[in-house]
Design a protein around this motif. Structure first.
Motif, short mmCIF file in Angstrom:
data_model
loop_
_atom_site.label_atom_id
_atom_site.label_comp_id
_atom_site.label_asym_id
_atom_site.label_seq_id
_atom_site.Cartn_x
_atom_site.Cartn_y
_atom_site.Cartn_z
N TRP A 216 0.84 -1.20 0.00
CA TRP A 216 0.00 0.00 0.00
C TRP A 216 0.87 1.25 0.00
O TRP A 216 0.58 2.22 -0.72
N ASN A 217 1.95 1.23 0.78
CA ASN A 217 2.86 2.38 0.82
C ASN A 217 3.52 2.61 -0.53
O ASN A 217 3.69 3.75 -0.97
N ARG A 218 3.89 1.52 -1.21
CA ARG A 218 4.49 1.65 -2.54
C ARG A 218 3.49 2.26 -3.52
O ARG A 218 3.84 3.14 -4.31
N LEU A 219 2.25 1.82 -3.47
CA LEU A 219 1.22 2.38 -4.35
C LEU A 219 0.98 3.85 -4.04
O LEU A 219 0.83 4.67 -4.96
N ALA A 220 0.98 4.21 -2.77
CA ALA A 220 0.80 5.61 -2.38
C ALA A 220 1.96 6.46 -2.88
O ALA A 220 1.76 7.60 -3.33
N THR A 221 3.17 5.91 -2.85
CA THR A 221 4.34 6.64 -3.36
C THR A 221 4.22 6.87 -4.86
O THR A 221 4.50 7.96 -5.36
#
Length: 85
Positions: A9-14
């Protein structure tokens, strides 16, 4: 249903922060590889959501293929990448 880790999820948000025109993502799966692209919801899509995160859209076929799998972000030489477990 596909499980998505906090790291993924953090990668997608980045990605979304770097490309603000992307509001949601579509996961595709072929030849054992998952790909993530700018997504638009289609009829009969399976949707994975988390509060404050972009939505993930999967076709029914892809959702069935990835059932009981986990999408994670792993660190590689060139930075974090999405991978299936």
């Amino acid at each position: 249903m596909l499980t998505v880790t906090d790291s993924a999820w953090n990668r997608l948000a980045t990605i979304q922060t770097k490309h603000p025109q992307i509001s949601d993502f579509r996961l595709t799966y072929a030849d054992g590889k998952v790909k993530c692209r700018k997504g638009v919801r289609r009829d009969k899509d399976k949707v994975i959501e988390a509060p404050g995160r972009p939505s993930l859209f999967l076709s029914s076929t892809v959702a069935n293929e990835l059932n009981q799998r986990t999408l994670d972000a792993v660190k590689v030489k060139h930075g974090p990448r999405l991978r299936l477990k």
